[in-house]
Design an enzyme around this catalytic site. Structure first.
Site, PDB file in Angstrom:
ATOM      1  N   VAL A   1       0.816  -1.232   0.000  1.00 34.18           N
ATOM      2  CA  VAL A   1       0.000   0.000   0.000  1.00 34.18           C
ATOM      3  C   VAL A   1       0.843   1.274   0.000  1.00 34.18           C
ATOM      4  O   VAL A   1       0.308   2.381  -0.083  1.00 34.18           O
ATOM      5  CB  VAL A   1      -1.006   0.029   1.187  1.00 34.18           C
ATOM      6  CG1 VAL A   1      -2.004  -1.113   1.079  1.00 34.18           C
ATOM      7  CG2 VAL A   1      -0.289   0.011   2.539  1.00 34.18           C
TER       8      VAL A   1
ATOM      9  N   ASN B   1      -7.389  -1.913   5.104  1.00 32.84           N
ATOM     10  CA  ASN B   1      -7.142  -2.628   6.357  1.00 32.84           C
ATOM     11  C   ASN B   1      -5.665  -2.783   6.685  1.00 32.84           C
ATOM     12  O   ASN B   1      -5.299  -2.914   7.852  1.00 32.84           O
ATOM     13  CB  ASN B   1      -7.821  -4.011   6.223  1.00 32.84           C
ATOM     14  CG  ASN B   1      -7.300  -5.017   7.226  1.00 32.84           C
ATOM     15  OD1 ASN B   1      -7.721  -5.016   8.381  1.00 32.84           O
ATOM     16  ND2 ASN B   1      -6.365  -5.864   6.803  1.00 32.84           N
TER      17      ASN B   1
ATOM     18  N   SER C   1      -8.150   2.460  15.181  1.00 27.06           N
ATOM     19  CA  SER C   1      -7.847   1.652  16.368  1.00 27.06           C
ATOM     20  C   SER C   1      -8.344   2.404  17.589  1.00 27.06           C
ATOM     21  O   SER C   1      -8.457   3.643  17.565  1.00 27.06           O
ATOM     22  CB  SER C   1      -6.332   1.441  16.476  1.00 27.06           C
ATOM     23  OG  SER C   1      -5.987   0.929  17.757  1.00 27.06           O
TER      24      SER C   1
ATOM     25  N   TYR D   1       2.230   4.904  15.708  1.00 25.67           N
ATOM     26  CA  TYR D   1       1.013   4.132  15.403  1.00 25.67           C
ATOM     27  C   TYR D   1      -0.229   4.936  15.819  1.00 25.67           C
ATOM     28  O   TYR D   1      -1.171   5.087  15.034  1.00 25.67           O
ATOM     29  CB  TYR D   1       1.065   2.798  16.146  1.00 25.67           C
ATOM     30  CG  TYR D   1      -0.133   1.895  15.938  1.00 25.67           C
ATOM     31  CD1 TYR D   1      -0.272   1.132  14.776  1.00 25.67           C
ATOM     32  CD2 TYR D   1      -1.127   1.780  16.911  1.00 25.67           C
ATOM     33  CE1 TYR D   1      -1.360   0.293  14.590  1.00 25.67           C
ATOM     34  CE2 TYR D   1      -2.222   0.942  16.732  1.00 25.67           C
ATOM     35  CZ  TYR D   1      -2.328   0.204  15.570  1.00 25.67           C
ATOM     36  OH  TYR D   1      -3.411  -0.632  15.398  1.00 25.67           O
TER      37      TYR D   1
ATOM     38  N   ALA E   1      -0.515   8.096  16.237  1.00 20.82           N
ATOM     39  CA  ALA E   1      -0.657   9.277  15.372  1.00 20.82           C
ATOM     40  C   ALA E   1      -1.269   8.889  14.030  1.00 20.82           C
ATOM     41  O   ALA E   1      -2.167   9.566  13.513  1.00 20.82           O
ATOM     42  CB  ALA E   1       0.704   9.935  15.157  1.00 20.82           C
TER      43      ALA E   1
ATOM     44  N   LYS F   1      -3.156   6.248  13.374  1.00 18.74           N
ATOM     45  CA  LYS F   1      -4.544   5.793  13.535  1.00 18.74           C
ATOM     46  C   LYS F   1      -5.485   6.952  13.862  1.00 18.74           C
ATOM     47  O   LYS F   1      -6.659   6.919  13.498  1.00 18.74           O
ATOM     48  CB  LYS F   1      -4.615   4.698  14.611  1.00 18.74           C
ATOM     49  CG  LYS F   1      -3.920   3.391  14.204  1.00 18.74           C
ATOM     50  CD  LYS F   1      -4.580   2.782  12.972  1.00 18.74           C
ATOM     51  CE  LYS F   1      -3.975   1.433  12.603  1.00 18.74           C
ATOM     52  NZ  LYS F   1      -4.598   0.855  11.397  1.00 18.74           N
TER      53      LYS F   1
ATOM     54  N   ILE G   1      -7.967  -7.421  19.372  1.00 19.08           N
ATOM     55  CA  ILE G   1      -8.446  -8.487  18.484  1.00 19.08           C
ATOM     56  C   ILE G   1      -7.337  -9.528  18.316  1.00 19.08           C
ATOM     57  O   ILE G   1      -6.178  -9.172  18.046  1.00 19.08           O
ATOM     58  CB  ILE G   1      -8.836  -7.920  17.095  1.00 19.08           C
ATOM     59  CG1 ILE G   1      -9.748  -6.675  17.228  1.00 19.08           C
ATOM     60  CG2 ILE G   1      -9.500  -9.003  16.249  1.00 19.08           C
ATOM     61  CD1 ILE G   1     -11.075  -6.892  17.886  1.00 19.08           C
TER      62      ILE G   1
HETATM   63  P1  NDP Z   1      -2.211  -8.389  10.889  1.00 19.37           P
HETATM   64  O1  NDP Z   1      -0.794  -8.031  11.158  1.00 19.37           O
HETATM   65  O2  NDP Z   1      -2.731  -9.707  11.338  1.00 19.37           O
HETATM   66  O3  NDP Z   1      -2.548  -8.203   9.333  1.00 19.37           O
HETATM   67  C1  NDP Z   1      -2.208  -7.015   8.673  1.00 19.37           C
HETATM   68  C2  NDP Z   1      -1.861  -7.354   7.237  1.00 19.37           C
HETATM   69  O4  NDP Z   1      -1.416  -6.166   6.541  1.00 19.37           O
HETATM   70  C3  NDP Z   1      -0.713  -8.345   7.151  1.00 19.37           C
HETATM   71  O5  NDP Z   1      -0.917  -9.263   6.123  1.00 19.37           O
HETATM   72  C4  NDP Z   1       0.449  -7.421   6.873  1.00 19.37           C
HETATM   73  O6  NDP Z   1       1.606  -8.059   6.341  1.00 19.37           O
HETATM   74  C5  NDP Z   1      -0.202  -6.485   5.883  1.00 19.37           C
HETATM   75  N1  NDP Z   1       0.645  -5.361   5.557  1.00 19.37           N
HETATM   76  C6  NDP Z   1       1.628  -4.799   6.308  1.00 19.37           C
HETATM   77  N2  NDP Z   1       2.240  -3.837   5.624  1.00 19.37           N
HETATM   78  C7  NDP Z   1       1.654  -3.785   4.397  1.00 19.37           C
HETATM   79  C8  NDP Z   1       1.858  -3.002   3.245  1.00 19.37           C
HETATM   80  N3  NDP Z   1       2.812  -2.077   3.198  1.00 19.37           N
HETATM   81  N4  NDP Z   1       1.062  -3.216   2.177  1.00 19.37           N
HETATM   82  C9  NDP Z   1       0.116  -4.139   2.203  1.00 19.37           C
HETATM   83  N5  NDP Z   1      -0.131  -4.931   3.264  1.00 19.37           N
HETATM   84  C10 NDP Z   1       0.645  -4.749   4.352  1.00 19.37           C
HETATM   85  O7  NDP Z   1      -3.071  -7.225  11.548  1.00 19.37           O
HETATM   86  P2  NDP Z   1      -4.590  -7.219  12.058  1.00 19.37           P
HETATM   87  O8  NDP Z   1      -5.427  -8.100  11.238  1.00 19.37           O
HETATM   88  O9  NDP Z   1      -4.554  -7.346  13.508  1.00 19.37           O
HETATM   89  O10 NDP Z   1      -4.932  -5.697  11.766  1.00 19.37           O
HETATM   90  C11 NDP Z   1      -5.642  -5.234  10.626  1.00 19.37           C
HETATM   91  C12 NDP Z   1      -5.847  -3.751  10.793  1.00 19.37           C
HETATM   92  O11 NDP Z   1      -6.559  -3.516  12.015  1.00 19.37           O
HETATM   93  C13 NDP Z   1      -4.534  -2.969  10.922  1.00 19.37           C
HETATM   94  O12 NDP Z   1      -4.655  -1.734  10.282  1.00 19.37           O
HETATM   95  C14 NDP Z   1      -4.389  -2.813  12.418  1.00 19.37           C
HETATM   96  O13 NDP Z   1      -3.571  -1.738  12.778  1.00 19.37           O
HETATM   97  C15 NDP Z   1      -5.832  -2.637  12.844  1.00 19.37           C
HETATM   98  N6  NDP Z   1      -6.073  -2.931  14.249  1.00 19.37           N
HETATM   99  C16 NDP Z   1      -5.838  -4.172  14.778  1.00 19.37           C
HETATM  100  C17 NDP Z   1      -6.064  -4.418  16.123  1.00 19.37           C
HETATM  101  C18 NDP Z   1      -5.834  -5.754  16.777  1.00 19.37           C
HETATM  102  O14 NDP Z   1      -6.010  -5.871  17.991  1.00 19.37           O
HETATM  103  N7  NDP Z   1      -5.468  -6.792  16.047  1.00 19.37           N
HETATM  104  C19 NDP Z   1      -6.548  -3.367  17.019  1.00 19.37           C
HETATM  105  C20 NDP Z   1      -6.773  -2.112  16.358  1.00 19.37           C
HETATM  106  C21 NDP Z   1      -6.535  -1.909  15.022  1.00 19.37           C
HETATM  107  P3  NDP Z   1       2.863  -8.347   7.368  1.00 19.37           P
HETATM  108  O15 NDP Z   1       2.412  -9.413   8.296  1.00 19.37           O
HETATM  109  O16 NDP Z   1       3.978  -8.729   6.463  1.00 19.37           O
HETATM  110  O17 NDP Z   1       3.139  -7.031   8.090  1.00 19.37           O
END
Ligand code: NDP
Length: 252
Positions: free
Chosen positions: A61, A87, A139, A153, A155, A157, A186
């Site tokens: 992204v 996401n 978040s 992070y 900032a 979010k 989560i």
């Molecule tokens: P995960 O780390 O499980 O999944 C996030 C995905 O995004 C991974 O596949 C990750 O790859 C990918 N990603 C990272 N960098 C890039 C990039 N530059 N381009 C494309 N994809 C990328 O996270 P979650 O499912 O937990 O989180 C999803 C969203 O929800 C995020 O934005 C997170 O900040 C937000 N969130 C999550 C919370 C939680 O408790 N889990 C709480 C609040 C918000 P890789 O693993 O290689 O980094």
């Protein structure tokens, strides 16, 4: 009528992956994108094996040109994108003293810049068709809590909240709704990371003070994304919905 199309970033694992499954079940053609090639392909294959329509495309992204090109390809192939779920995100633990410009920019570029880029790319097509829904992941750390050693992070979010509000107003006249989701704790790779987040023990401890008595599952967030995209949410725009089992209102 053609199947509605959803494009999801970071869809290989976690909330993105669960959302891909939930949108497929709701009758969408799902375009899964991620930097995780293997996980993304597998997730798409599983949706297809279960009778859904899905395909995977590699997308970092941070890459504006690739984002624009992929949106154009999907629009040309399927006639448009109805829903974008922005996401993809990272949450790296970095104390302020070690937070270099590079580390700051890296997180901002993915967690905030990534949402901006995919929304910017999808908006013209949605405008032409006079409808669309953009949903971005914020978040609780962006809407209510401060998170020590994660100020970049938090900032980013918080920035997502401003982005959602601004886009919602700018795009409303073209029939496009823009909303956010602010998850609590989560159970995903991100939250389970001992290095960067709560880890297993931290999540178990958190469950005790979450009013609904448990940490969240990715499906808890995925279902809200499907709702926000649906016609049931037709009068909701510019909002960031907290999905946290009552954590924010219950912890005092
Ligand atoms: P995960 O780390 O499980 O999944 C996030 C995905 O995004 C991974 O596949 C990750 O790859 C990918 N990603 C990272 N960098 C890039 C990039 N530059 N381009 C494309 N994809 C990328 O996270 P979650 O499912 O937990 O989180 C999803 C969203 O929800 C995020 O934005 C997170 O900040 C937000 N969130 C999550 C919370 C939680 O408790 N889990 C709480 C609040 C918000 P890789 O693993 O290689 O980094």
């Amino acid at each position: 009528m053609r199947m509605p199309v959803v494009l999801i970033t970071g869809a290989g694992i976690g909330i993105g992956r669960s959302s891909a499954v939930a949108f497929a079940r709701a009758g969408y053609r799902v375009i899964l994108t991620d930097v995780l090639e293997r996980e993304g392909r597998k997730a798409a294959e599983e949706i297809v094996a279960a009778g859904g329509q899905a395909e995977f495309h590699h997308l970092d992204v941070r890459d504006s040109a690739r984002t624009d090109a992929l949106v154009a390809l999907v629009e040309e192939t399927y006639g448009g994108i109805n829903v974008v779920l922005a996401n993809a995100g990272i949450a790296h633990k970095v104390p302020l003293a070690e937070l270099t410009d590079e580390k700051w920019s890296h997180t901002l570029d993915i967690d905030l810049g990534g949402v901006f880029r995919i929304a910017r790319a999808a908006a013209p097509g949605m405008r032409r068709r006079g409808s669309g829904s953009v949903i971005a992941l914020s978040s609780i750390m962006g809407v209510a809590y401060g998170w020590d050693e994660h100020v970049h992070y938090s900032a980013a979010k918080s920035g997502v909240v401003g982005l959602v509000r601004g886009l919602a107003v700018e795009l409303a006249k073209d029939g496009i709704r823009v909303n956010g989701i602010a998850p609590g704790y989560i159970r995903t790779a991100q939250a389970l990371s001992e290095e960067n987040s709560l880890g297993e023990a931290g999540l178990e401890a958190a469950a005790k003070f979450i009013p609904l008595g448990r940490t969240g599952e990715p499906e808890d967030v995925a279902d809200v994304a499907v709702f926000l995209a649906s016609d049931a949410a037709r009068y909701i725009t510019g909002q960031v919905i907290v999905v946290d089992g009552g954590l924010l209102v219950g912890r005092y």
